[in-house]
Design a protein around this motif. Structure first.
Motif, PDB file in Angstrom:
ATOM      1  N   ASN A  62      18.038 110.196 108.814  1.00  0.00           N
ATOM      2  CA  ASN A  62      17.369 111.482 109.028  1.00  0.00           C
ATOM      3  C   ASN A  62      18.185 112.606 108.391  1.00  0.00           C
ATOM      4  OD1 ASN A  62      16.243 113.854 110.027  1.00  0.00           O
ATOM      5  ND2 ASN A  62      15.798 112.976 112.023  1.00  0.00           N
ATOM      6  N   ASN A  64      17.781 115.629 108.543  1.00  0.00           N
ATOM      7  CA  ASN A  64      17.749 116.863 109.339  1.00  0.00           C
ATOM      8  C   ASN A  64      18.774 116.882 110.465  1.00  0.00           C
ATOM      9  OD1 ASN A  64      15.537 117.880 107.867  1.00  0.00           O
ATOM     10  ND2 ASN A  64      14.149 116.663 109.110  1.00  0.00           N
ATOM     11  N   THR A  81      20.506 119.481 114.910  1.00  0.00           N
ATOM     12  CA  THR A  81      19.290 119.052 114.232  1.00  0.00           C
ATOM     13  C   THR A  81      18.535 120.288 113.759  1.00  0.00           C
ATOM     14  OG1 THR A  81      19.174 117.184 115.762  1.00  0.00           O
ATOM     15  CG2 THR A  81      17.193 117.677 114.508  1.00  0.00           C
ATOM     16  N   ASN A  83      14.931 120.944 112.558  1.00  0.00           N
ATOM     17  CA  ASN A  83      13.598 120.356 112.423  1.00  0.00           C
ATOM     18  C   ASN A  83      12.602 121.345 111.844  1.00  0.00           C
ATOM     19  OD1 ASN A  83      14.005 117.713 113.547  1.00  0.00           O
ATOM     20  ND2 ASN A  83      14.243 118.701 115.524  1.00  0.00           N
ATOM     21  N   SER A  86       7.329 122.601 114.776  1.00  0.00           N
ATOM     22  CA  SER A  86       6.467 121.625 115.457  1.00  0.00           C
ATOM     23  C   SER A  86       5.190 122.257 116.006  1.00  0.00           C
ATOM     24  CB  SER A  86       7.225 120.950 116.597  1.00  0.00           C
ATOM     25  OG  SER A  86       7.553 121.889 117.606  1.00  0.00           O
ATOM     26  N   LYS A  94      11.938 127.005 111.275  1.00  0.00           N
ATOM     27  CA  LYS A  94      12.701 125.807 111.648  1.00  0.00           C
ATOM     28  C   LYS A  94      12.993 125.843 113.143  1.00  0.00           C
ATOM     29  CE  LYS A  94      13.218 124.076 107.503  1.00  0.00           C
ATOM     30  NZ  LYS A  94      12.539 122.853 107.138  1.00  0.00           N
TER      31      LYS A  94
END
Length: 185
Positions: A62, A64, A81, A83, A86, A94
């Protein structure tokens, strides 16, 4: 194992943020097996080395997730992290998640790391960065607010591994907020 291109490598005064490597297994297990560390991030602490090994290989794949390596002893003491958004899938947004070995809490290390990540991301066309924490996680709440995030709303988070629902605080920091914060540092 197939070599991959590094997404980024950043440094703070006391840490290097880098991709995970196979040699990090013992360090990852050390902090991920600490009772309460994972639980405050929504996952059950690791109960054995095999579990940590599986997570390490996921982290290696990953791009990220970044290991937080302590410059002084070359040990991985946590991870952060970065990401994608979402909620709305916005390219200019982010979301951060982070965890730190409890032996390194309250030393300003994670503040350094988050400042460096914010500086990096806001230099790359990112406009908004979110961070969330459980309402009972007072340490993360203080850290997120210290780093210039403002509360946007309360939410809920269901953790499958803990089979529990948590009330959360959802914070945001905009590029303009960060510029103001940086000027005060």
């Amino acid at each position: 194992m197939k070599e991959r291109v590094k997404y980024m490598e950043l440094e703070t005064d006391r840490t290097v943020l880098r991709n995970f490597e196979e040699k990090d297994l013992e360090d990852l297990h050390n902090y991920c097996s600490q009772e309460g560390v994972g639980e405050m991030a929504g996952w059950k602490h690791h109960s054995n080395m095999l579990e940590s090994k599986e997570i390490l290989y996921r982290n290696i794949k990953n791009s990220n997730i970044f290991a937080i390596e302590n410059k002084e002893n070359k040990k991985v003491i946590g991870h952060i992290t970065v990401n994608s958004d979402s909620e709305n899938g916005r390219d200019d947004t982010k979301e951060l998640g982070f965890v730190l070995n409890s032996n390194y809490h309250n030393q300003g290390i994670m503040t350094e790391v988050i400042y460096q990540i914010l500086d990096y991301l806001f230099s790359k066309e990112i406009e908004y960065i979110y961070a969330c924490c459980f309402q009972n996680n007072k340490s993360s709440k203080r850290l997120i607010e210290k780093c210039g995030f403002t509360i946007e709303q309360e939410g809920i988070f269901y953790s499958e591994s803990l089979n529990k629902t948590f009330k959360s605080f959802e914070y945001v920091c905009s590029r303009s907020d960060w510029q103001l914060q940086k000027n005060r540092l």
